[in-house]
Design a protein around this motif. Structure first.
Motif, PDB file in Angstrom:
ATOM      1  N   ILE A 123       0.845  -1.202   0.000  1.00  0.00           N
ATOM      2  CA  ILE A 123       0.000   0.000   0.000  1.00  0.00           C
ATOM      3  C   ILE A 123       0.879   1.250   0.000  1.00  0.00           C
ATOM      4  O   ILE A 123       0.648   2.199  -0.757  1.00  0.00           O
ATOM      5  CB  ILE A 123      -0.940   0.003   1.218  1.00  0.00           C
ATOM      6  N   ALA A 124       1.896   1.244   0.859  1.00  0.00           N
ATOM      7  CA  ALA A 124       2.805   2.386   0.931  1.00  0.00           C
ATOM      8  C   ALA A 124       3.578   2.556  -0.372  1.00  0.00           C
ATOM      9  O   ALA A 124       3.795   3.677  -0.827  1.00  0.00           O
ATOM     10  CB  ALA A 124       3.771   2.205   2.097  1.00  0.00           C
ATOM     11  N   CYS A 125       3.973   1.443  -0.975  1.00  0.00           N
ATOM     12  CA  CYS A 125       4.720   1.478  -2.234  1.00  0.00           C
ATOM     13  C   CYS A 125       3.915   2.202  -3.313  1.00  0.00           C
ATOM     14  O   CYS A 125       4.447   3.027  -4.063  1.00  0.00           O
ATOM     15  CB  CYS A 125       5.056   0.054  -2.667  1.00  0.00           C
ATOM     16  N   ILE A 126       2.625   1.906  -3.374  1.00  0.00           N
ATOM     17  CA  ILE A 126       1.753   2.563  -4.357  1.00  0.00           C
ATOM     18  C   ILE A 126       1.593   4.040  -4.025  1.00  0.00           C
ATOM     19  O   ILE A 126       1.705   4.913  -4.898  1.00  0.00           O
ATOM     20  CB  ILE A 126       0.373   1.868  -4.392  1.00  0.00           C
ATOM     21  N   GLY A 139       5.278   2.042 -10.502  1.00  0.00           N
ATOM     22  CA  GLY A 139       5.058   2.310 -11.919  1.00  0.00           C
ATOM     23  C   GLY A 139       5.436   1.168 -12.841  1.00  0.00           C
ATOM     24  O   GLY A 139       4.895   1.032 -13.929  1.00  0.00           O
ATOM     25  N   ASN A 140       6.374   0.336 -12.410  1.00  0.00           N
ATOM     26  CA  ASN A 140       6.765  -0.825 -13.206  1.00  0.00           C
ATOM     27  C   ASN A 140       7.234  -1.927 -12.272  1.00  0.00           C
ATOM     28  O   ASN A 140       7.469  -1.703 -11.079  1.00  0.00           O
ATOM     29  CB  ASN A 140       7.845  -0.461 -14.234  1.00  0.00           C
ATOM     30  N   ASP A 141       7.381  -3.135 -12.826  1.00  0.00           N
ATOM     31  CA  ASP A 141       7.724  -4.291 -12.001  1.00  0.00           C
ATOM     32  C   ASP A 141       9.073  -4.140 -11.310  1.00  0.00           C
ATOM     33  O   ASP A 141       9.242  -4.564 -10.164  1.00  0.00           O
ATOM     34  CB  ASP A 141       7.716  -5.565 -12.854  1.00  0.00           C
ATOM     35  N   ASP A 142      10.037  -3.540 -12.003  1.00  0.00           N
ATOM     36  CA  ASP A 142      11.361  -3.380 -11.408  1.00  0.00           C
ATOM     37  C   ASP A 142      11.314  -2.463 -10.189  1.00  0.00           C
ATOM     38  O   ASP A 142      11.962  -2.729  -9.169  1.00  0.00           O
ATOM     39  CB  ASP A 142      12.354  -2.832 -12.434  1.00  0.00           C
ATOM     40  N   ASP A 143      10.547  -1.374 -10.307  1.00  0.00           N
ATOM     41  CA  ASP A 143      10.415  -0.458  -9.170  1.00  0.00           C
ATOM     42  C   ASP A 143       9.729  -1.155  -7.992  1.00  0.00           C
ATOM     43  O   ASP A 143      10.121  -0.977  -6.838  1.00  0.00           O
ATOM     44  CB  ASP A 143       9.615   0.784  -9.566  1.00  0.00           C
ATOM     45  N   ILE A 144       8.699  -1.920  -8.297  1.00  0.00           N
ATOM     46  CA  ILE A 144       7.994  -2.637  -7.234  1.00  0.00           C
ATOM     47  C   ILE A 144       8.941  -3.583  -6.516  1.00  0.00           C
ATOM     48  O   ILE A 144       8.979  -3.635  -5.278  1.00  0.00           O
ATOM     49  CB  ILE A 144       6.777  -3.400  -7.796  1.00  0.00           C
TER      50      ILE A 144
END
Length: 214
Positions: A169-172, A178-183
């Motif tokens: 939730i915080a990540c969003i 924005g992309n899988d690598d960032d996640i």
């Protein structure tokens, strides 16, 4: 002109002023001397240590809000936010994993920011707003990210899931989904021993893409 060195060096070349090794040796020598002292002196030293230990355990008033509910509590200075949540407030959804800030299972939100509750002293949270996994759903209606975890099989044993959801939730909210690598990068502090990372990423990416309120 070069400044005069006002520190004296010991036999090992260490500076005498503020030297941790020298301070440790002095403290160790003092403790040894006390332990070998006559009974009266030993009892006096024990009394001082008991007073210091008692002061360390003396409870401190604490007011904070957890999942929208205000609490006025008394806590020992050594108590972590994790233990306060689990043991005093009986909110056991937040998990104790490594207890060293390395696994992310204890992640909660404080004033909207994700924190590792096992490394956070409860007494530092005066008047703060804490949200645990129990506080993200709306009654019987699950949070969108909780629903996405179910849809994408983002968990297996489930032990790390509360921390994963809170961190997701915080990540969003932080704009890091924005992309899988960032996640993967911004969720790297949350360990899943079952290895459900691929599905966790899919769940977070879907909620972020749909722009659902979180």
């Amino acid at each position: 002109m070069a400044k005069k060195n006002t520190h004296q060096n010991d036999a090992d070349g260490n500076q005498e002023a503020g030297n941790p090794r020298r301070d440790f040796l002095k403290q160790s020598t003092l403790i040894t001397a006390i332990s070998l002292s006559p009974g009266a002196l030993l009892k006096a030293a024990d009394a001082k240590l008991d007073d210091k230990f008692a002061a360390y355990l003396e409870k401190i008033p604490l007011s904070l809000e957890v999942n929208g509910v205000k609490h006025n509590l008394s806590v020992e200075p050594r108590v972590t936010l994790l233990d306060l949540i689990r043991e005093q407030l009986s909110l056991t959804g937040t998990k104790k994993g490594c207890d060293h800030g390395q696994c992310g299972a204890c992640t909660v939100h404080v004033d909207g920011q994700r924190v590792l509750s096992c490394l956070t002293l409860a007494v530092t949270q005066q008047n703060n707003k804490v949200t645990t996994i129990e506080g993200v759903a709306d009654g019987e209606k699950l949070h969108p990210l909780q629903e996405a975890f179910i849809k994408h099989d983002g968990f297996q044993c489930g032990y790390c899931t509360p921390g994963q959801v809170m961190s997701g939730i915080a990540c969003i909210k932080e704009g890091h989904a924005g992309n899988d690598d960032d996640i993967r990068e911004y969720m790297s502090g949350n360990i899943c021993r079952c290895g459900a990372y691929h599905n966790i990423v899919k769940a977070i990416a879907e909620v972020n893409k749909e722009g659902l309120p979180i």
